[in-house]
Design an enzyme around this catalytic site. Structure first.
Site, short mmCIF file in Angstrom:
data_model
loop_
_atom_site.label_atom_id
_atom_site.label_comp_id
_atom_site.label_asym_id
_atom_site.label_seq_id
_atom_site.Cartn_x
_atom_site.Cartn_y
_atom_site.Cartn_z
N ASN A 1 0.98 1.85 7.10
CA ASN A 1 0.67 1.01 5.94
C ASN A 1 0.68 1.77 4.62
OD1 ASN A 1 0.16 -1.51 7.35
ND2 ASN A 1 -1.57 -0.42 8.23
N ARG B 1 27.77 24.52 2.09
CA ARG B 1 27.90 23.14 1.57
C ARG B 1 28.91 22.37 2.42
NH1 ARG B 1 29.10 24.19 -4.45
NH2 ARG B 1 29.35 21.92 -4.43
N TYR C 1 38.11 25.70 -9.81
CA TYR C 1 38.05 24.60 -10.77
C TYR C 1 38.59 25.07 -12.10
CZ TYR C 1 35.82 20.63 -13.17
OH TYR C 1 35.55 19.49 -13.89
N GLY D 1 8.41 -4.07 12.37
CA GLY D 1 9.36 -3.05 11.90
C GLY D 1 8.74 -1.76 11.40
N ASN E 1 38.98 40.01 5.90
CA ASN E 1 37.70 40.41 5.31
C ASN E 1 37.76 40.21 3.80
OD1 ASN E 1 35.06 42.05 6.05
ND2 ASN E 1 35.77 42.70 4.02
N ARG F 1 0.81 -1.23 0.00
CA ARG F 1 0.00 0.00 0.00
C ARG F 1 0.84 1.28 0.00
NH1 ARG F 1 -4.09 -0.88 4.75
NH2 ARG F 1 -2.67 -2.57 5.31
C1 UD1 Z 1 -1.29 -8.63 12.94
C2 UD1 Z 1 -1.87 -9.52 14.06
C3 UD1 Z 1 -3.11 -8.83 14.64
C4 UD1 Z 1 -2.74 -7.46 15.15
C5 UD1 Z 1 -2.09 -6.63 14.05
C6 UD1 Z 1 -1.55 -5.34 14.61
C7 UD1 Z 1 -1.41 -11.83 13.51
C8 UD1 Z 1 -1.93 -13.07 12.91
N1 UD1 Z 1 -2.21 -10.78 13.49
O1 UD1 Z 1 -2.27 -8.56 11.91
O2 UD1 Z 1 -3.62 -9.62 15.69
O3 UD1 Z 1 -3.90 -6.80 15.63
O4 UD1 Z 1 -0.99 -7.33 13.47
O5 UD1 Z 1 -1.07 -4.53 13.58
O6 UD1 Z 1 -0.29 -11.83 14.01
N2 UD1 Z 1 5.10 -10.32 8.71
C9 UD1 Z 1 6.21 -11.03 8.39
N3 UD1 Z 1 6.04 -12.26 7.81
C10 UD1 Z 1 4.83 -12.78 7.56
C11 UD1 Z 1 3.69 -12.04 7.91
C12 UD1 Z 1 3.86 -10.81 8.48
O7 UD1 Z 1 7.34 -10.62 8.59
O8 UD1 Z 1 4.78 -13.90 7.05
C13 UD1 Z 1 5.26 -9.00 9.31
C14 UD1 Z 1 4.73 -7.90 8.43
O9 UD1 Z 1 5.76 -7.36 7.62
C15 UD1 Z 1 4.23 -6.89 9.43
C16 UD1 Z 1 3.82 -7.73 10.63
O10 UD1 Z 1 4.49 -8.96 10.48
O11 UD1 Z 1 5.24 -6.00 9.85
C17 UD1 Z 1 2.32 -7.93 10.75
O12 UD1 Z 1 1.85 -8.60 9.63
P1 UD1 Z 1 0.47 -8.26 8.97
O13 UD1 Z 1 0.24 -9.19 7.87
O14 UD1 Z 1 0.40 -6.81 8.69
O15 UD1 Z 1 -0.52 -8.64 10.17
P2 UD1 Z 1 -1.96 -8.04 10.42
O16 UD1 Z 1 -2.91 -8.71 9.53
O17 UD1 Z 1 -1.91 -6.59 10.42
CA CA Z 2 -0.51 -4.70 9.65
#
Ligand code: UD1
Ligand code: CA
Length: 487
Positions: free
Chosen positions: A235, A340, A394, A109, A384, A20
């Site tokens: 997001n 600079r 240059y 992250g 001054n 997104r």
């Molecule tokens: C997740 C939680 C949800 C919570 C929400 C808060 C789960 C199943 N759900 O949902 O309960 O309310 O976050 O924002 O945990 N990621 C990985 N590898 C993966 C999947 C995700 O590294 O395979 C990372 C994503 O980059 C992201 C984070 O985990 O930073 C959350 O993943 P996302 O898919 O956004 O979870 P949500 O559906 O938002």
């Molecule tokens: Ca999320």
């Protein structure tokens, strides 16, 4: 017990693509307040003094890995080739971490406002309650999309249900999973293989570990976060701007509480790593970026951008754009100056209006007051430089340096053709083009005596207003007489 002794592990999930954002840049690498989003999260993670931090990378992992390695060389990187869900991501992290024990914190992250204190307090609460899992939960204005925290009649936490799998009644629950969870390592290791993917997304949900702990008869609980913005993920770019403004508001407010005057917080932008001294004043429209340091009693602004600059005690910087410049105490810069990289201005020195400087050391009390370019130069103390001086550094192939000594006085509209040396106490004449060294105390003049070519305008520009004006003046007429009749 300190975190070191318990061997606390922080796992940061950053494998998701962040589609997104519609960006070539990976989501967690987008900057807010001078740091990447993941940089903020890792700063918070390390503030807890963990035994180890594991970052799970997937999408654009070369870029994310390089960025993380540069800023946080101790991080353990775990590669999740395909994103099968948060439970799968944590499994990958645990495999990469090797032996883990004690508490494991899981964070994402993309939450740039997260603070170390919040993680530390949460981990401490989790440990004190001797739980298998703790949820950092929150109450948000719109819980859509979040996992909901389900409690029984006694109010005990039973499970987390994801939005897509929730019943309409469960969707009414206001308490959400922020995404930050704390685990007892031993329980986590036993739970991960038992998490399945039989759900509406076909993913391995880390949040299923709550119900598993309950089935095992273990203690689980939730801890409401007071400041929900700290766990809010970014997001898209609308959220990026909102979180950026909120973080800035907090940073600016923090400096005001430390004794910095900020006239207009709404137009003042201060990066997370900036340091400002007591009683400094920041006027409207100022951006203090990167590792900029502003000294005590200094005044910056209005309308200035300073990146990685050092502004001395009591210095004044007005309407200036600067990068990697060092401004001495009580020095004056601006208005409309362009500093600079490699610019150094001494104590009490001056870089004035419409002056550009680069790789230039300007000594204590030395002044470049007006309309000049100073590149690759050393200017001694008390010297001054006249208005409109160009340091011609240059020759079309290489850059050369110009050295001007102490207490020299150079005149207006000079060109210093590098490499040259102008000695201590030397002087130059107006309009001089200085191509050779000037000994100490000498006056360099390069233009010959003035020569007037009589009648030039009448001969070379006949029929023009210029020629008529000259003609009238020579005939003893009033200036302007000839112009009125023309229309
Ligand atoms: C997740 C939680 C949800 C919570 C929400 C808060 C789960 C199943 N759900 O949902 O309960 O309310 O976050 O924002 O945990 N990621 C990985 N590898 C993966 C999947 C995700 O590294 O395979 C990372 C994503 O980059 C992201 C984070 O985990 O930073 C959350 O993943 P996302 O898919 O956004 O979870 P949500 O559906 O938002
Ligand atoms: Ca999320």
């Amino acid at each position: 017990m300190s975190a070191q002794e318990t061997g606390l592990t922080v796992i940061v999930l950053a494998a998701g693509g962040g589609t997104r954002m519609k960006s070539k840049t990976m989501k967690v690498l987008h900057p807010i307040a001078g740091r990447s989003m993941i940089g903020h999260v890792l700063t918070a993670a390390y503030a807890v003094e963990p035994a180890r931090v594991v970052v799970v990378v997937g999408h654009q992992r070369e870029e994310v890995t390089a960025h993380v390695r540069e800023g946080f060389p101790d991080v353990v990187l775990a590669v999740q080739e395909q994103q099968h869900g948060t439970g799968h991501a944590v499994r990958v992290a645990v495999e990469a971490a090797g032996d883990i024990s004690g508490t494991v914190l899981v964070a994402y992250g993309d939450t740039p406002l997260l603070q170390g204190d919040t993680l530390r307090d949460f981990a401490a609460e989790h440990e004190a309650a001797q739980r298998a899992v703790s949820i950092l939960s929150g109450i948000v204005p719109d819980p859509f999309g979040y996992g909901r925290v389900l409690r029984n009649h006694e109010g005990d936490v039973e499970a987390i249900v994801e939005e897509k799998d929730a019943t309409p009644e469960q969707r009414e629950v206001a308490e959400i999973n922020s995404g930050i969870l704390a685990f007892d390592a031993e329980f986590l290791l036993s739970a991960l293989p038992r998490i399945g993917n039989d759900n509406s997304k076909g993913e391995f949900y880390l949040t299923d570990a709550i119900a598993i702990a309950r089935e095992d008869g273990l203690t689980v609980g939730a801890h409401l976060v007071a400041d929900v913005d700290q766990t809010e993920g970014v997001n898209d770019r609308v959220q990026l701007a909102r979180m950026g403004a909120e973080l800035n508001r907090r940073i600016v407010e923090g400096w005001m509480r430390e004794g910095v005057t900020v006239m207009d917080p709404a137009t003042t932008w201060i990066d997370a790593d900036v340091v400002i001294g007591n009683d400094a004043t920041i006027l409207p429209g100022v951006q203090l970026l990167g590792a900029t340091v502003v000294g005590e009693d200094a005044v910056v602004g209005p309308d200035s951008t300073l990146k990685d600059c050092e502004i001395g005690v009591g210095a004044r910087v007005v309407r200036t754009h600067g990068e990697l410049a060092v401004i001495g105490a009580s020095a004056n810069v601006g208005p409309f100056s362009y500093l600079r990289p490699g610019t150094t201005l001494g104590v009490g020195g001056k870089i004035g209006g419409f002056v550009e400087t680069k790789n230039a050391t300007i000594g204590d009390g030395a002044k470049v007051p007006h309309l000049s370019y100073v590149g690759d130069a050393d200017i001694g103390e008390g010297t001054n430089i006249g208005a409109g001086t160009i340091f011609a550094n240059y020759d079309g192939v290489t850059k050369h340096r110009t050295k001007v000594g102490r207490h020299a006085r150079t005149s207006s509209n000079n060109t210093f053709v590098a490499p040259i040396q102008i000695g201590d106490g030397a002087a130059t004449g107006a309009g001089a083009v200085v191509r050779g060294d000037v000994p100490p105390g000498a006056l360099a003049v390069s233009s010959g005596p003035q020569r007037n070519i009589e009648g030039w305008a009448l001969a070379k520009r006949p029929g023009t207003a210029q020629a008529r004006a000259a003609e009238q003046a020579l005939a003893g007429g009033e200036p302007g007489d000839g112009d009125v009749a023309e229309s």
